[in-house]
Design a protein around this motif. Structure first.
Motif, mmCIF file in Angstrom:
data_model
loop_
_atom_site.group_PDB
_atom_site.id
_atom_site.type_symbol
_atom_site.label_atom_id
_atom_site.label_comp_id
_atom_site.label_asym_id
_atom_site.label_seq_id
_atom_site.Cartn_x
_atom_site.Cartn_y
_atom_site.Cartn_z
ATOM 1 N N LEU A 1 30.485 35.084 49.738
ATOM 2 C CA LEU A 1 31.038 35.671 48.483
ATOM 3 C C LEU A 1 31.241 34.886 47.425
ATOM 4 C CD1 LEU A 1 33.910 37.997 50.276
ATOM 5 C CD2 LEU A 1 31.919 38.673 49.808
ATOM 6 N N GLY A 2 31.155 35.436 46.201
ATOM 7 C CA GLY A 2 31.142 34.870 45.141
ATOM 8 C C GLY A 2 31.623 35.465 43.735
ATOM 9 N N VAL A 3 32.272 34.892 42.807
ATOM 10 C CA VAL A 3 32.749 35.460 41.652
ATOM 11 C C VAL A 3 31.593 35.346 40.523
ATOM 12 C CG1 VAL A 3 35.165 34.846 42.050
ATOM 13 C CG2 VAL A 3 33.519 33.184 40.753
ATOM 14 N N SER A 4 30.237 34.901 40.867
ATOM 15 C CA SER A 4 29.509 35.026 39.922
ATOM 16 C C SER A 4 29.604 34.542 38.600
ATOM 17 C CB SER A 4 28.940 36.497 39.593
ATOM 18 O OG SER A 4 27.731 36.622 38.779
ATOM 19 N N HIS A 5 29.307 35.133 37.471
ATOM 20 C CA HIS A 5 29.495 34.239 36.078
ATOM 21 C C HIS A 5 29.577 35.257 35.157
ATOM 22 C CE1 HIS A 5 28.044 30.532 37.876
ATOM 23 N NE2 HIS A 5 27.007 31.351 38.488
ATOM 24 N N GLY A 6 30.302 35.155 34.047
ATOM 25 C CA GLY A 6 30.689 35.892 32.961
ATOM 26 C C GLY A 6 29.661 36.439 32.341
ATOM 27 N N VAL A 7 28.490 35.923 31.882
ATOM 28 C CA VAL A 7 27.445 36.138 31.164
ATOM 29 C C VAL A 7 26.588 37.148 32.011
ATOM 30 C CG1 VAL A 7 25.910 34.330 32.102
ATOM 31 C CG2 VAL A 7 25.462 35.504 29.927
ATOM 32 N N LEU A 8 26.695 37.148 33.334
ATOM 33 C CA LEU A 8 26.001 38.191 34.226
ATOM 34 C C LEU A 8 26.823 39.246 34.592
ATOM 35 C CD1 LEU A 8 24.519 35.502 36.809
ATOM 36 C CD2 LEU A 8 23.496 36.425 34.974
ATOM 37 N N VAL A 9 27.948 39.199 34.589
ATOM 38 C CA VAL A 9 28.809 40.481 34.866
ATOM 39 C C VAL A 9 29.192 41.147 33.714
ATOM 40 C CG1 VAL A 9 31.232 40.825 35.707
ATOM 41 C CG2 VAL A 9 30.047 39.248 36.790
ATOM 42 N N GLY A 10 29.655 40.591 32.408
ATOM 43 C CA GLY A 10 29.886 40.987 31.067
ATOM 44 C C GLY A 10 31.326 41.431 31.018
ATOM 45 N N ASP A 11 31.778 42.420 30.248
ATOM 46 C CA ASP A 11 33.117 42.418 29.607
ATOM 47 C C ASP A 11 34.319 42.373 30.608
ATOM 48 O OD1 ASP A 11 32.129 42.036 27.107
ATOM 49 O OD2 ASP A 11 32.361 44.231 26.810
ATOM 50 N N ASP A 12 33.922 42.820 32.041
ATOM 51 C CA ASP A 12 34.696 43.107 32.989
ATOM 52 C C ASP A 12 35.299 41.742 33.648
ATOM 53 O OD1 ASP A 12 34.772 45.929 32.831
ATOM 54 O OD2 ASP A 12 33.245 46.182 34.246
ATOM 55 N N TYR A 13 34.691 40.517 33.377
ATOM 56 C CA TYR A 13 34.682 39.346 34.019
ATOM 57 C C TYR A 13 36.125 38.908 33.398
ATOM 58 C CZ TYR A 13 33.281 35.155 36.169
ATOM 59 O OH TYR A 13 33.273 34.037 37.045
ATOM 60 N N ARG A 14 37.019 38.934 34.082
ATOM 61 C CA ARG A 14 38.324 38.315 33.753
ATOM 62 C C ARG A 14 39.100 38.044 35.021
ATOM 63 N NH1 ARG A 14 38.185 43.186 30.718
ATOM 64 N NH2 ARG A 14 37.722 42.865 28.364
ATOM 65 N N ARG A 15 40.029 36.696 35.066
ATOM 66 C CA ARG A 15 40.705 36.256 36.228
ATOM 67 C C ARG A 15 39.710 36.279 37.400
ATOM 68 N NH1 ARG A 15 44.761 39.677 37.161
ATOM 69 N NH2 ARG A 15 46.053 38.023 37.887
ATOM 70 N N PRO A 16 38.780 35.627 37.302
ATOM 71 C CA PRO A 16 37.995 35.468 38.704
ATOM 72 C C PRO A 16 38.609 35.085 39.880
ATOM 73 C CG PRO A 16 37.257 33.907 37.001
ATOM 74 C CD PRO A 16 38.041 34.735 36.515
ATOM 75 N N TYR A 17 39.377 34.313 39.861
ATOM 76 C CA TYR A 17 40.047 33.655 41.103
ATOM 77 C C TYR A 17 40.980 35.005 41.788
ATOM 78 C CZ TYR A 17 42.949 31.024 44.322
ATOM 79 O OH TYR A 17 43.658 30.502 45.293
ATOM 80 N N SER A 18 41.782 35.578 40.588
ATOM 81 C CA SER A 18 42.578 36.628 41.129
ATOM 82 C C SER A 18 41.808 37.807 41.643
ATOM 83 C CB SER A 18 43.450 37.175 39.922
ATOM 84 O OG SER A 18 44.125 36.080 39.519
ATOM 85 N N LYS A 19 40.746 37.832 40.980
ATOM 86 C CA LYS A 19 39.660 39.185 41.362
ATOM 87 C C LYS A 19 39.330 38.599 42.860
ATOM 88 C CE LYS A 19 36.702 42.531 41.118
ATOM 89 N NZ LYS A 19 36.875 43.727 41.110
ATOM 90 N N MET A 20 39.029 37.447 43.052
ATOM 91 C CA MET A 20 38.563 37.187 44.423
ATOM 92 C C MET A 20 39.702 37.502 45.401
ATOM 93 S SD MET A 20 36.095 36.186 46.732
ATOM 94 C CE MET A 20 34.786 35.065 46.021
ATOM 95 N N MET A 21 40.838 36.973 45.235
ATOM 96 C CA MET A 21 42.023 37.076 46.127
ATOM 97 C C MET A 21 42.242 38.696 46.443
ATOM 98 S SD MET A 21 42.578 33.957 46.820
ATOM 99 C CE MET A 21 41.127 33.778 46.770
ATOM 100 N N GLU A 22 42.074 39.396 45.327
ATOM 101 C CA GLU A 22 42.213 40.979 45.724
ATOM 102 C C GLU A 22 41.210 41.605 46.578
ATOM 103 O OE1 GLU A 22 42.441 42.359 41.654
ATOM 104 O OE2 GLU A 22 44.296 41.334 41.048
ATOM 105 N N TYR A 23 39.932 40.884 46.196
ATOM 106 C CA TYR A 23 38.878 41.227 46.828
ATOM 107 C C TYR A 23 39.035 41.074 48.378
ATOM 108 C CZ TYR A 23 33.647 42.512 47.410
ATOM 109 O OH TYR A 23 32.817 43.361 47.771
ATOM 110 N N LEU A 24 39.580 39.805 48.817
ATOM 111 C CA LEU A 24 39.619 39.479 50.281
ATOM 112 C C LEU A 24 40.730 40.197 50.646
ATOM 113 C CD1 LEU A 24 39.201 35.394 49.679
ATOM 114 C CD2 LEU A 24 37.730 37.161 50.503
ATOM 115 N N ASP A 25 41.877 40.437 50.059
ATOM 116 C CA ASP A 25 42.916 41.268 50.669
ATOM 117 C C ASP A 25 42.352 42.762 51.018
ATOM 118 O OD1 ASP A 25 44.796 39.459 50.071
ATOM 119 O OD2 ASP A 25 45.466 40.444 48.069
#
Length: 284
Positions: A96-120
């Motif tokens: 699993l990875g958080v990818s990159h802002g330029v690839l994800v677009g405007d939704d790319y915010r707080r990637p570390y927190s997003k990963m923690m939520e995803y793992l939860d």
């Protein structure tokens, strides 16, 4: 998690086109015969991309390298992972990875927190932490790889990063870095091939930030990368050069090294090079 000492990282071994599946299955079967322990599917794959390779082999481990957490809902990922675990026990690893802002677009915010939520959410859906690894570069994500997963799968790194990652992970979690290889004895031509490949990555802050932490400078990122940078993140030369670099990562603490072969013309299925590099499996 039995990955073997050496594996293959490739974008070319995943496809959504059914017409390509026989070619991919044939390549996977040969990689297993050549002694590689794991195939890492590049290009932001889904869990479903692993099935054709698993069906074509009997021992090969297949991993996503990596599945972008912005592209797939965790509950669906857990469901698909459970089916693979039932059909191919112990042979699928969820990277699993958080990818990159330029690839994800405007939704790319707080990637570390997003990963923690995803793992939860994965945990709540029954996805086992023991069968996943995280694409980790910085200290916080490496710590999460230790605490919330079975280990880490760093990309575009140096042996020094592997050494630092092992210190953070400690002795238990798996450390499986990706290592880029250009099999070409002409040093300048090999560097040109490497720079053509590297140029895109030097536009991505996740990678450049990590390289800055490792002691490189902004000047090293100009014109596709300085000689110092290229020589540090690629193994350039013959099979012996690749063997030395793989050994450096193992000595620095890697359990497994995922080799990405880089060629002029950006070939996707590099069977000739994979055959040449199979001698690295001799210590497996």
């Amino acid at each position: 998690m039995e990955l073997g000492r050496v594996g293959i990282w490739s974008i070319g071994l995943r496809s959504d086109d059914p017409a390509h599946r026989p070619r991919i299955a044939e390549a996977a079967a040969e990689l297993e015969e050549l002694g590689y322990g794991t195939v890492w599917l590049g290009g932001s794959p889904g869990v479903h991309h692993a099935r054709p390779l698993l069906e074509a082999t009997s021992r090969l481990v297949v991993a996503t390298g990596i599945l972008s957490i912005w592209d797939y809902e965790p509950e669906r990922v857990a469901e698909e992972q459970a089916r693979l675990a039932k059909d191919f026990p112990g042979r699928f690893v969820l990277g699993l990875g958080v990818s990159h802002g330029v690839l994800v677009g405007d939704d790319y915010r707080r990637p570390y927190s997003k990963m923690m939520e995803y793992l939860d959410r994965l945990d709540a859906a029954g996805s086992p932490a023991s069968q996943r690894v995280l694409a980790a570069l910085g200290p916080r994500m490496l710590a999460a790889s230790r605490d919330r997963a079975a280990g880490a799968h760093p990309y575009l790194i140096t042996p020094e990063h592997t050494r630092e990652a092992r210190e953070i992970l400690g002795g238990g979690p798996v450390l499986a870095p990706e290592v880029k290889v250009v099999l070409d004895d002409d040093q300048e031509r090999a560097r040109a091939t490497a720079r053509d490949h590297l140029e895109m990555y030097l536009q991505l802050p996740n990678y450049t930030g990590n390289l800055l932490r490792l002691g490189f400078s902004e000047e090293d990122f100009a014109d596709g990368g300085s000689d110092r940078l290229v020589d540090a993140v690629f193994a350039l030369g013959g099979v012996e050069a690749a063997a030395r670099r793989v050994a450096e990562h193992h000595e620095a603490g890697a359990d497994h090294v995922a080799i990405q072969v880089v060629t002029a013309g950006r070939q996707e299925l590099t069977m000739r090079e994979w055959r040449e590099l199979a001698v690295l499996n001799g210590d497996s």
